[in-house]
Motif scaffolding. Sequence first.
Motif: not given
Length: 187
Positions: A35, A37-38, A42, A75, A78
């Motif tokens: 993503k 915008d990690l 994460p 998803q 992120n």
Amino acid sequence: MNIKISEVANLPSRFGDFKVKAFKEGQKEHLVIYKDDLAEVPIVRVHSECLTGDAIGSLKCDCRDQLEFALKLAQSTNGMVIYLRQEGRNIGLLNKINAYALQDKGLNTIEANHQLGFRADERTYEIVTRILHHFGIQKIKLLTNNPDKINSISNIEIVERIPIIMDSNKHNKDYLNVKKSEMGHLI
């Protein structure tokens, strides 16, 4: 280790909209799906290629289920999936199919690899640390059952190991039991 890195591209998928970047390590080309915008820490899945499972839907393993679960989780949180090109525990597709043939004759996954002259698992994970550093990631939540993945990631803090448990079926039940009892997977 000489690594070539691609540009970033968009990857809209049935699991969501991701960014992708490829990392070429020798002859192997790995893919990072993430993503844009990690999350600060994460959830990361290190997934080794399994053509028969990932693409064809083989019931002999749980690879496709794990990959799809990881992509959905990436998803929604992120996160990131690092897709390593290490087919058949890094013995290659031809040898993997030969191992399948031996399994059809009654050998388990480890015995089949040994019969072909390989260790139970030939995969390596050094590239994972390099990839995470490339993205500036210092801490992760690792989505895995495999202690080798946990032990091979260096200079990155694993703040949590998240199990990835999929339902078994009559075709992969013994395979999953071998992963647990003989390979130490945390299932």
